[in-house]
Design an enzyme around this catalytic site. Structure first.
Site, mmCIF file in Angstrom:
data_model
loop_
_atom_site.group_PDB
_atom_site.id
_atom_site.type_symbol
_atom_site.label_atom_id
_atom_site.label_comp_id
_atom_site.label_asym_id
_atom_site.label_seq_id
_atom_site.Cartn_x
_atom_site.Cartn_y
_atom_site.Cartn_z
ATOM 1 N N SER A 156 0.829 -1.197 0.000
ATOM 2 C CA SER A 156 0.000 0.000 0.000
ATOM 3 C C SER A 156 0.875 1.263 0.000
ATOM 4 O O SER A 156 1.628 1.484 -0.943
ATOM 5 C CB SER A 156 -0.954 -0.044 1.196
ATOM 6 O OG SER A 156 -1.965 0.914 1.083
ATOM 7 N N ASP A 248 -10.259 -3.320 -5.251
ATOM 8 C CA ASP A 248 -9.389 -2.311 -4.651
ATOM 9 C C ASP A 248 -9.294 -1.128 -5.607
ATOM 10 O O ASP A 248 -8.976 -1.310 -6.787
ATOM 11 C CB ASP A 248 -7.999 -2.913 -4.418
ATOM 12 C CG ASP A 248 -7.044 -1.994 -3.670
ATOM 13 O OD1 ASP A 248 -7.368 -0.806 -3.471
ATOM 14 O OD2 ASP A 248 -5.955 -2.462 -3.300
ATOM 15 N N HIS A 278 -8.291 -4.721 -0.520
ATOM 16 C CA HIS A 278 -7.094 -4.064 -0.008
ATOM 17 C C HIS A 278 -6.760 -4.616 1.382
ATOM 18 O O HIS A 278 -7.638 -4.940 2.170
ATOM 19 C CB HIS A 278 -7.326 -2.555 0.069
ATOM 20 C CG HIS A 278 -6.071 -1.773 0.248
ATOM 21 N ND1 HIS A 278 -5.178 -1.551 -0.782
ATOM 22 C CD2 HIS A 278 -5.529 -1.172 1.336
ATOM 23 C CE1 HIS A 278 -4.171 -0.847 -0.335
ATOM 24 N NE2 HIS A 278 -4.343 -0.606 0.948
#
Length: 308
Positions: A156, A248, A278
């Site tokens: 991320s 996502d 995610h």
């Protein structure tokens, strides 16, 4: 209104749905509306909920780089390579720590039979861009200083930082980076098209959340070190393993970056987990899809460090 854009997309795998429900018990969907302190308390509780036993024989040591940047060094029971993994945690540049991704780092280190170092970079909003970037780059230079090869990995926000510091390392001629692994990375996509529209209300992370984190970080959107998709020349970068999640808003960042790397002649392995959302790394012990994705990621990193 386009009903396709407004509908909330959801996977069908029971394990990842159970994971998502469990996450929201600790970290509510509207967490970004709370204070920074409250977000961090919720996130810490969430991470603790998904903690896992440490691999047998693995040891940890906490030290500082440049006298101020905390790092954690993991040494598995068996070390089969001089290459090290350098892991940069996610958390929107706002939450996360050495502890938040401790179990993930331990399992990756143990699986790859390689030493691993994680970093506790400065967080926003107290420290905006480039504070986190500078911390991560300083640790990279320290790790490269003894001549041992390094594979940089991050999820991320950590995937953003990974891609960015590797671009800077190329610009400055640093040698010794033998791979990068980007896990559902945020790389500076446009927020309005593709998966940012299609997955705007995806479980676990929304496009509005991504926008919120960008506003807090205050990174320049046209600087490739902050937004790697802004880089027009990706040639000469190290072999890469990139994994995205279908559900996502950041999905297309991973897709596009992998395609551009391949077009530039970089050796790229790309996977998109079809039922994942995610932050699926945390679901690796309760979702079949996440378990398989984590195994494939660990195998990919193992190839990069040269133990497979």
């Amino acid at each position: 209104m386009d009903n396709r854009a407004s509908a909330k997309p959801m996977p069908s795998e029971p394990g990842i749905l159970a994971f998502h429900r469990r996450c929201e018990d600790f970290y509510p969907a509207d967490a970004v509306d709370a204070s920074i302190d409250q977000q961090r308390k919720w996130y810490d509780a969430l991470c603790a909920e998904f903690d896992a036993p440490s691999p047998k024989g693995l040891t940890r040591e906490d030290t500082l780089v440049d006298g101020r940047i905390p790092i954690r060094h993991y040494t598995p029971a068996t070390v089969s390579t001089e290459a090290r993994i350098y892991y940069i945690h996610g958390g929107g540049f706002v939450v996360g720590s050495l502890d938040s991704h401790d179990a993930i780092c331990a399992e990756l280190s143990d699986f790859a039979h390689a030493e691993l170092v994680s970093v506790d970079y400065r967080l926003a909003p107290e420290q905006v861009w480039p504070a986190a970037f500078d911390d991560c780059y300083a640790v990279l230079k320290e790790l490269l200083s003894d001549g041992c090869p390094v594979v940089v990995a991050g999820d991320s926000a950590g995937g953003n930082l990974t891609a960015g510091i590797i671009l800077k390392a190329r610009a400055e001629g640093l040698k010794g980076i033998v791979g990068q692994a980007l896990i559902y990375p945020g790389l500076g996509g446009d927020l309005v098209s593709g998966s940012y529209e299609e997955m705007a209300e995806a479980p676990g992370l929304t496009t509005a959340d991504v926008s919120y984190y960008r506003d807090i970080l205050k990174a320049p959107a046209d600087n490739p070190f902050a937004a790697p998709l802004a880089e027009t020349d990706l040639s000469g970068l190290p072999p890469s393993y990139i994994t995205g999640a279908f559900f996502d808003p950041l999905r297309d960042d991973a897709r596009l970056y992998a395609a551009r790397l391949a077009a530039a002649g970089v050796n790229v392995t790309f996977r998109e987990e079809p039922q994942m959302i995610h932050a699926w790394l945390r679901a690796r012990h309760m979702s079949e899809g996440a378990r398989d994705g984590f195994r494939r990621l660990a195998e990919g990193i193992t190839v990069l460090v040269g133990t497979r």
